[in-house]
Design a protein around this motif. Sequence first.
Motif, PDB file in Angstrom:
ATOM      1  N   THR A  67      26.471  31.402 113.741  1.00 47.84           N
ATOM      2  CA  THR A  67      25.273  32.227 113.597  1.00 47.84           C
ATOM      3  C   THR A  67      25.299  33.409 114.560  1.00 47.84           C
ATOM      4  O   THR A  67      24.810  34.492 114.229  1.00 47.84           O
ATOM      5  CB  THR A  67      23.975  31.401 113.735  1.00 47.84           C
ATOM      6  OG1 THR A  67      22.901  32.166 113.194  1.00 47.84           O
ATOM      7  CG2 THR A  67      23.636  31.045 115.174  1.00 47.84           C
ATOM      8  N   ALA A 106      17.697  35.427 107.415  1.00 47.05           N
ATOM      9  CA  ALA A 106      16.258  35.688 107.500  1.00 47.05           C
ATOM     10  C   ALA A 106      15.878  36.844 106.597  1.00 47.05           C
ATOM     11  O   ALA A 106      14.722  37.008 106.238  1.00 47.05           O
ATOM     12  CB  ALA A 106      15.871  36.005 108.939  1.00 47.05           C
ATOM     13  N   ILE A 134      21.138  34.696 122.238  1.00 50.48           N
ATOM     14  CA  ILE A 134      21.557  35.446 121.048  1.00 50.48           C
ATOM     15  C   ILE A 134      21.914  36.892 121.384  1.00 50.48           C
ATOM     16  O   ILE A 134      22.046  37.725 120.488  1.00 50.48           O
ATOM     17  CB  ILE A 134      20.478  35.390 119.928  1.00 50.48           C
ATOM     18  CG1 ILE A 134      19.179  36.092 120.372  1.00 50.48           C
ATOM     19  CG2 ILE A 134      20.189  33.949 119.514  1.00 50.48           C
ATOM     20  CD1 ILE A 134      18.179  36.280 119.233  1.00 50.48           C
ATOM     21  N   PHE A 186      25.421  25.974 107.624  1.00 56.90           N
ATOM     22  CA  PHE A 186      26.634  26.734 107.873  1.00 56.90           C
ATOM     23  C   PHE A 186      27.824  25.958 107.332  1.00 56.90           C
ATOM     24  O   PHE A 186      27.805  24.731 107.296  1.00 56.90           O
ATOM     25  CB  PHE A 186      26.824  26.973 109.376  1.00 56.90           C
ATOM     26  CG  PHE A 186      25.755  27.838 109.964  1.00 56.90           C
ATOM     27  CD1 PHE A 186      25.854  29.216 109.898  1.00 56.90           C
ATOM     28  CD2 PHE A 186      24.635  27.281 110.549  1.00 56.90           C
ATOM     29  CE1 PHE A 186      24.855  30.018 110.414  1.00 56.90           C
ATOM     30  CE2 PHE A 186      23.630  28.083 111.065  1.00 56.90           C
ATOM     31  CZ  PHE A 186      23.743  29.445 110.998  1.00 56.90           C
ATOM     32  N   LEU A 228      22.473  30.898 105.342  1.00 58.01           N
ATOM     33  CA  LEU A 228      21.080  31.309 105.373  1.00 58.01           C
ATOM     34  C   LEU A 228      20.935  32.638 106.092  1.00 58.01           C
ATOM     35  O   LEU A 228      21.755  33.000 106.920  1.00 58.01           O
ATOM     36  CB  LEU A 228      20.199  30.245 106.024  1.00 58.01           C
ATOM     37  CG  LEU A 228      19.882  30.354 107.522  1.00 58.01           C
ATOM     38  CD1 LEU A 228      18.853  29.321 107.900  1.00 58.01           C
ATOM     39  CD2 LEU A 228      21.112  30.176 108.362  1.00 58.01           C
ATOM     40  N   LEU A 277       8.966  31.665 107.724  1.00 55.18           N
ATOM     41  CA  LEU A 277      10.234  30.970 107.968  1.00 55.18           C
ATOM     42  C   LEU A 277      10.148  30.049 109.183  1.00 55.18           C
ATOM     43  O   LEU A 277      10.867  29.056 109.268  1.00 55.18           O
ATOM     44  CB  LEU A 277      11.371  31.980 108.152  1.00 55.18           C
ATOM     45  CG  LEU A 277      11.746  32.769 106.893  1.00 55.18           C
ATOM     46  CD1 LEU A 277      12.726  33.891 107.233  1.00 55.18           C
ATOM     47  CD2 LEU A 277      12.350  31.851 105.835  1.00 55.18           C
ATOM     48  N   ILE A 337      17.903  39.449 113.782  1.00 53.15           N
ATOM     49  CA  ILE A 337      16.941  38.520 113.183  1.00 53.15           C
ATOM     50  C   ILE A 337      17.661  37.354 112.502  1.00 53.15           C
ATOM     51  O   ILE A 337      17.182  36.217 112.512  1.00 53.15           O
ATOM     52  CB  ILE A 337      15.973  39.243 112.206  1.00 53.15           C
ATOM     53  CG1 ILE A 337      14.774  38.337 111.884  1.00 53.15           C
ATOM     54  CG2 ILE A 337      16.694  39.700 110.930  1.00 53.15           C
ATOM     55  CD1 ILE A 337      13.619  39.051 111.210  1.00 53.15           C
ATOM     56  N   ASP A 338      18.856  37.609 111.951  1.00 48.72           N
ATOM     57  CA  ASP A 338      19.643  36.517 111.354  1.00 48.72           C
ATOM     58  C   ASP A 338      20.153  35.555 112.427  1.00 48.72           C
ATOM     59  O   ASP A 338      20.132  34.335 112.247  1.00 48.72           O
ATOM     60  CB  ASP A 338      20.835  37.087 110.571  1.00 48.72           C
ATOM     61  CG  ASP A 338      20.397  37.759 109.266  1.00 48.72           C
ATOM     62  OD1 ASP A 338      19.276  37.474 108.799  1.00 48.72           O
ATOM     63  OD2 ASP A 338      21.180  38.569 108.727  1.00 48.72           O
ATOM     64  N   ARG A 339      20.608  36.126 113.551  1.00 50.23           N
ATOM     65  CA  ARG A 339      21.063  35.268 114.658  1.00 50.23           C
ATOM     66  C   ARG A 339      19.903  34.426 115.174  1.00 50.23           C
ATOM     67  O   ARG A 339      20.050  33.226 115.417  1.00 50.23           O
ATOM     68  CB  ARG A 339      21.610  36.119 115.815  1.00 50.23           C
ATOM     69  CG  ARG A 339      22.884  36.886 115.477  1.00 50.23           C
ATOM     70  CD  ARG A 339      23.690  37.251 116.719  1.00 50.23           C
ATOM     71  NE  ARG A 339      23.005  38.130 117.647  1.00 50.23           N
ATOM     72  CZ  ARG A 339      23.005  39.472 117.573  1.00 50.23           C
ATOM     73  NH1 ARG A 339      23.681  40.075 116.611  1.00 50.23           N
ATOM     74  NH2 ARG A 339      22.378  40.191 118.470  1.00 50.23           N
ATOM     75  N   PHE A 357      17.139  33.496 113.585  1.00 47.84           N
ATOM     76  CA  PHE A 357      16.718  32.467 112.636  1.00 47.84           C
ATOM     77  C   PHE A 357      17.758  31.336 112.564  1.00 47.84           C
ATOM     78  O   PHE A 357      17.409  30.148 112.509  1.00 47.84           O
ATOM     79  CB  PHE A 357      16.493  33.093 111.247  1.00 47.84           C
ATOM     80  CG  PHE A 357      15.974  32.129 110.230  1.00 47.84           C
ATOM     81  CD1 PHE A 357      14.885  31.307 110.504  1.00 47.84           C
ATOM     82  CD2 PHE A 357      16.576  32.034 108.972  1.00 47.84           C
ATOM     83  CE1 PHE A 357      14.407  30.403 109.554  1.00 47.84           C
ATOM     84  CE2 PHE A 357      16.097  31.136 108.021  1.00 47.84           C
ATOM     85  CZ  PHE A 357      15.018  30.326 108.312  1.00 47.84           C
ATOM     86  N   GLY A 358      19.024  31.687 112.586  1.00 46.62           N
ATOM     87  CA  GLY A 358      20.087  30.669 112.581  1.00 46.62           C
ATOM     88  C   GLY A 358      20.014  29.797 113.821  1.00 46.62           C
ATOM     89  O   GLY A 358      20.120  28.564 113.747  1.00 46.62           O
ATOM     90  N   LYS A 365      22.922  41.078 112.254  1.00 48.96           N
ATOM     91  CA  LYS A 365      21.501  41.378 112.472  1.00 48.96           C
ATOM     92  C   LYS A 365      20.898  40.378 113.444  1.00 48.96           C
ATOM     93  O   LYS A 365      21.037  39.164 113.273  1.00 48.96           O
ATOM     94  CB  LYS A 365      20.748  41.309 111.145  1.00 48.96           C
ATOM     95  CG  LYS A 365      21.081  42.460 110.224  1.00 48.96           C
ATOM     96  CD  LYS A 365      20.259  42.365 108.951  1.00 48.96           C
ATOM     97  CE  LYS A 365      20.689  43.418 107.962  1.00 48.96           C
ATOM     98  NZ  LYS A 365      20.362  43.023 106.581  1.00 48.96           N
ATOM     99  N   THR A 425      17.028  27.490 113.600  1.00 48.21           N
ATOM    100  CA  THR A 425      17.289  26.455 112.601  1.00 48.21           C
ATOM    101  C   THR A 425      18.188  25.354 113.175  1.00 48.21           C
ATOM    102  O   THR A 425      17.911  24.165 113.025  1.00 48.21           O
ATOM    103  CB  THR A 425      17.949  27.078 111.354  1.00 48.21           C
ATOM    104  OG1 THR A 425      17.110  28.114 110.861  1.00 48.21           O
ATOM    105  CG2 THR A 425      18.171  26.042 110.271  1.00 48.21           C
ATOM    106  N   LEU A 426      19.249  25.766 113.865  1.00 48.67           N
ATOM    107  CA  LEU A 426      20.177  24.771 114.421  1.00 48.67           C
ATOM    108  C   LEU A 426      19.505  23.921 115.501  1.00 48.67           C
ATOM    109  O   LEU A 426      19.690  22.709 115.549  1.00 48.67           O
ATOM    110  CB  LEU A 426      21.406  25.476 115.002  1.00 48.67           C
ATOM    111  CG  LEU A 426      22.359  26.072 113.960  1.00 48.67           C
ATOM    112  CD1 LEU A 426      23.456  26.886 114.645  1.00 48.67           C
ATOM    113  CD2 LEU A 426      22.976  24.970 113.102  1.00 48.67           C
ATOM    114  N   LEU A 437       9.460  36.548 111.654  1.00 48.57           N
ATOM    115  CA  LEU A 437       9.828  35.269 111.032  1.00 48.57           C
ATOM    116  C   LEU A 437       8.571  34.454 110.704  1.00 48.57           C
ATOM    117  O   LEU A 437       8.519  33.765 109.685  1.00 48.57           O
ATOM    118  CB  LEU A 437      10.752  34.462 111.958  1.00 48.57           C
ATOM    119  CG  LEU A 437      12.168  35.013 112.166  1.00 48.57           C
ATOM    120  CD1 LEU A 437      12.947  34.130 113.157  1.00 48.57           C
ATOM    121  CD2 LEU A 437      12.940  35.101 110.846  1.00 48.57           C
TER     122      LEU A 437
END
Lengths: 227, 227
Positions: free
Chosen positions: B148, A64, B192, A100, A62, B211, B155-157, B159-160, B153, B163-164, B206
């Motif tokens: 993650t 963002a 993060i 993941f 996944l 999201l 923002i990806d870290r 969001f991951g 990025k 989520t977790l 987000l």
Amino acid sequence: MNLTSSTSEASRPFLTWQRILDWAQEHYRYRTFSKDERIPTRDGLLYLVQKGAVRLVGTAQLSATTTKSKSEVSKPTTEETFLGFVGPGQPFEIVAQSPFTLGAYSHIDQTSVVWMYWNDLDNWPHFRREVLDAFRHQHQRKLLWLSTLGQRKTIDRLFGFITLLVEEFGEPTENGYCLPFPLTHAQIGSAIGSTRVTVTRLMGKLRQKGLIAIKEDNLICLPAKNN
Amino acid sequence: MNLTSSTSEASRPFLTWQRILDWAQEHYRYRTFSKDERIPTRDGLLYLVQKGAVRLVGTAQLSATTTKSKSEVSKPTTEETFLGFVGPGQPFEIVAQSPFTLGAYSHIDQTSVVWMYWNDLDNWPHFRREVLDAFRHQHQRKLLWLSTLGQRKTIDRLFGFITLLVEEFGEPTENGYCLPFPLTHAQIGSAIGSTRVTVTRLMGKLRQKGLIAIKEDNLICLPAKNN
């Protein structure tokens, strides 16, 4: 330092380990892999590294940023994050987990792996406890790893990451403690959220400061402390 | 989703858990903490969360940047990295490890913790196995967390990471699955490798993308999937 050399399986109660190996070979639960070969894994199975080293990786399914445009088929990020090594005598398991995916590769040539169901360990209750204690230890190491990845400066994350890896897997040499196998700058970058190019630049800085050293064959070392 | 509500200890074999609680109270191995109180821990002891939530943190004692000038007394980075929660019925342990220090705090008011030596579990062999399996599970979750944090990025870290956390600790509400307790943007940033300011900005992004959602009392939610 916790030295995990290629002969460290001798530190296990030899007889149990030998019996497990015999059992695994007899039941075709033993295989040797070449460098960077993917190790097929299945949820619910327990794996033991007999010799060599296994590289664990994770892939994010996944993002963002790619989920933005739902109409396009968003390509999942296929880059793999380096999650650590599993050395001889050590267990690993790969549990299927969304969002993941975890995976395992043979990190060096001639890496041998044994696998079994958890129930198979009913024959060796003492060994089962050793395996569970090994996971406890691995879990503690990962908490330290997460501690360094929370540092804001990339060079601090890089130095913390190298320190932890060498502390766990380093072997004594005249250059200090060194990793017994190479790790690419791309692999390091994938672990600390950075790029190959940045890792190369910062590794140079750490060398200049004398905080790390590089041995022939590109092995990373922590110089013996002289203060 | 793996729901860890304040009553999830009921999912454990009730009798064993009750016996352990009785034993702990009788032996003064039980204590209730107020919000953000540090939980004193000792190497070699096992801790069980009875109710509330424990926040694990790590502190780096080394830095590639402050070790530069050896003449000055280099102040160690005192910022703590958020390493995750331990919910009711879950075990934790804090092993002394250089160059990082781990610690535990009561994350919410009225968090109760039981502690014991590993040997004390000899009385409850089945429960010991449950504890070890819980550590196995926690280890797998930390591998996902590391996956993650390897994303480049921020923002990806972010969001991951969210989520977790929600996947593990979220509770169902009309807003989707929500964390049952707040987490500050500074705490998220520490996990993060980012700053409070950046986390606040990216959380806004987000939310705009739908999201994540924020419930009253600042609880983070993942909206129920509607596609």
